[in-house]
Design a protein around this motif. Sequence first.
Motif, PDB file in Angstrom:
ATOM      1  N   CYS A 126       0.856  -1.184   0.000  1.00  0.00           N
ATOM      2  CA  CYS A 126       0.000   0.000   0.000  1.00  0.00           C
ATOM      3  C   CYS A 126       0.893   1.235   0.000  1.00  0.00           C
ATOM      4  N   GLY A 127       0.281   2.398  -0.026  1.00  0.00           N
ATOM      5  CA  GLY A 127       1.053   3.639  -0.031  1.00  0.00           C
ATOM      6  C   GLY A 127       0.331   4.632  -0.902  1.00  0.00           C
ATOM      7  N   PHE A 128       0.938   5.771  -1.140  1.00  0.00           N
ATOM      8  CA  PHE A 128       0.394   6.861  -1.940  1.00  0.00           C
ATOM      9  C   PHE A 128      -0.758   7.545  -1.224  1.00  0.00           C
ATOM     10  N   ALA A 129      -1.750   6.783  -0.776  1.00  0.00           N
ATOM     11  CA  ALA A 129      -2.871   7.350  -0.018  1.00  0.00           C
ATOM     12  C   ALA A 129      -3.426   6.218   0.840  1.00  0.00           C
ATOM     13  N   PRO A 130      -4.036   6.556   1.980  1.00  0.00           N
ATOM     14  CA  PRO A 130      -4.606   5.492   2.815  1.00  0.00           C
ATOM     15  C   PRO A 130      -5.631   4.685   2.022  1.00  0.00           C
ATOM     16  N   GLU A 249       6.051  12.117  -3.784  1.00  0.00           N
ATOM     17  CA  GLU A 249       7.111  11.735  -4.715  1.00  0.00           C
ATOM     18  C   GLU A 249       6.839  10.370  -5.324  1.00  0.00           C
ATOM     19  N   ALA A 250       6.220   9.493  -4.531  1.00  0.00           N
ATOM     20  CA  ALA A 250       5.994   8.128  -5.012  1.00  0.00           C
ATOM     21  C   ALA A 250       4.724   8.057  -5.829  1.00  0.00           C
TER      22      ALA A 250
ATOM     23  N   HIS B  26       1.709   0.272   6.829  1.00  0.00           N
ATOM     24  CA  HIS B  26       1.430  -0.718   5.772  1.00  0.00           C
ATOM     25  C   HIS B  26       0.114  -0.429   5.059  1.00  0.00           C
ATOM     26  N   LEU B  27      -0.712   0.462   5.632  1.00  0.00           N
ATOM     27  CA  LEU B  27      -1.959   0.868   4.970  1.00  0.00           C
ATOM     28  C   LEU B  27      -1.771   2.183   4.219  1.00  0.00           C
ATOM     29  N   GLY B  28      -0.541   2.706   4.225  1.00  0.00           N
ATOM     30  CA  GLY B  28      -0.289   3.984   3.581  1.00  0.00           C
ATOM     31  C   GLY B  28      -0.561   5.163   4.491  1.00  0.00           C
ATOM     32  N   THR B 253       4.540   6.692   3.181  1.00  0.00           N
ATOM     33  CA  THR B 253       5.075   5.493   3.850  1.00  0.00           C
ATOM     34  C   THR B 253       5.821   4.580   2.888  1.00  0.00           C
ATOM     35  N   THR B 254       5.544   4.702   1.580  1.00  0.00           N
ATOM     36  CA  THR B 254       6.386   4.021   0.601  1.00  0.00           C
ATOM     37  C   THR B 254       6.791   5.048  -0.435  1.00  0.00           C
TER      38      THR B 254
END
Lengths: 252, 285
Positions: A126-130, A249-250, B26-28, B253-254
């Motif tokens: 996951c990442g970028f947004a919840p 950035e990601a 891990h959920l962003g 987070t990533t």
Amino acid sequence: MTDGRPLTARPAGRHALLVELRDAEHTAAFHAEVLRRRAAGALPPVTEVVPGARTVLLDGVPDPDALARQVADWQVPPVADDTGAVVEIPVRYDGPDLADVAALWGVGPDEVGALHRSHTYRVAFCGFAPGFGYLTGLPPRLHVPRRSTPRTRVPAGAVALAGPYSAVYPRATPGGWQLIGTMPDPRPLWDPARERAALLTPGTRVRFVTADGTCAGPGTGTGTGTETGTGTGTETGSGDDPTAGTSPEAGA
Amino acid sequence: MTTRLTTVRAGALTTVQDAGRPGHAHLGVPRSGALDAPAMRLANRLLGNDPDTAVLETTLTGCALRPDRDVAAVVGGAPCAVTVDGRPAAWGAPVRVPAGSVLDVGTATGGVRSYVAVAGGIAAEPVLGSRSTDLLSGLGPTPLRDGDVLAVGAPARPAPPPVAAPWPGPPAELVLPVRPGPRADWFTPAALRTLTSAAYRVSPHSNRIGLRTEGPPLQRLSTGELPSEGMVLGAVQVPPDGRPVIFLHDHPTTGGYPVVAVVPEPALAAAAQAVAGTPVRFTLA
């Protein structure tokens, strides 16, 4: 891991370890092993376990060097592909990039949906947004590049492709992925008031199903709120997601 | 009866912050939380609050608040003029704000972020266990706007006797100890030497997501694309322009740019108070 040089443990500051695996499959297997060991109380305390495309970050670890020595000796079984529930995401294949993706795939626009639905996906990370999950499972011949110019606003619920990944945008953000469809009611993707805030967590298996025929049709404005019964099993009722746009950035 | 604070002046960016929401990366979901955590804790302790009670974090221009009941407050962090109904009041020590009076937190005379703690804490609705505003993902209370009304919690215990507390001053020069990061090998050997010897400055484009720097770019050895990977607080990420960005509490987070080095968390409080133009020196920890 049983075969040669299966992982590299890279230091990431005083309290974190970035474990690099050979490929997405090993990453999934290693991530599952970390969660198993944590659940069994066989792992030192760790605040965050964050899988990436080919890495698993272990953050909030008292002694990363000691943990690095431990993980090098782990026997990691391959991840089982057919265990656990499958989350179904209803999709209307009406995205603005449908024709472009069809051209890249060498099929007609009306065939994109059937091809997209014919695979089972897995949340790699996951990442970028919840609530935004990077789903793997498309065969390499269906991988598509990002758009050369990102959109300043991708609507919530957009079903999108980029590189090896498929995803559903939980809320409106800028984004450069190819948009092929719409999840009519994206609210179940992310609800911080719910016990499990994110519908798609790392390791979750996902299938896309057609929303055609179940939708009340265009223009009703209310026909999308009832479709989450198709496997997501969650009614949120907590209102809209926050919509503050960001451009990390990601960027997705 | 709940005490309420009306926002008379929201300032440039005033947010609710506590210790943040670790455990959801891990959920962003970023950790978020007060950027100058020691300042938040000290302000709370001076009022008898638990150290991680929710406070307000201002940005450069302060804010002004009017309580509807008598409250005790502490303004700390970045030094600034504090007034109650226009009369000078203490900075860095408990201040009594009578019902209907305006507590004004002035523009920072040094540093960036002042912290406004009130006895009982800001009682915003928690999201995933935290009241922090997360600007990256839009979780938690929205940044304050003029006219917003905030609820104040019931004080847990009577205020402690006043003490003289040591508040660190904002840094004239920001010294950031670093350890080589997970992708240090993506850079030329000269790049790490450049990082730890060249003069950098804090960029005005810094925010709660990252402290951006201006200075000589770091040259990469590997030009390939890095598959997205988990990012730690304090990661020194290097985007294509080569200028290091230090990830602060609202960081993604990533991410997909290589991390050349990592700044340990205790050093980040000073980074939170470094104004644009402050010289930055990276030292090998």
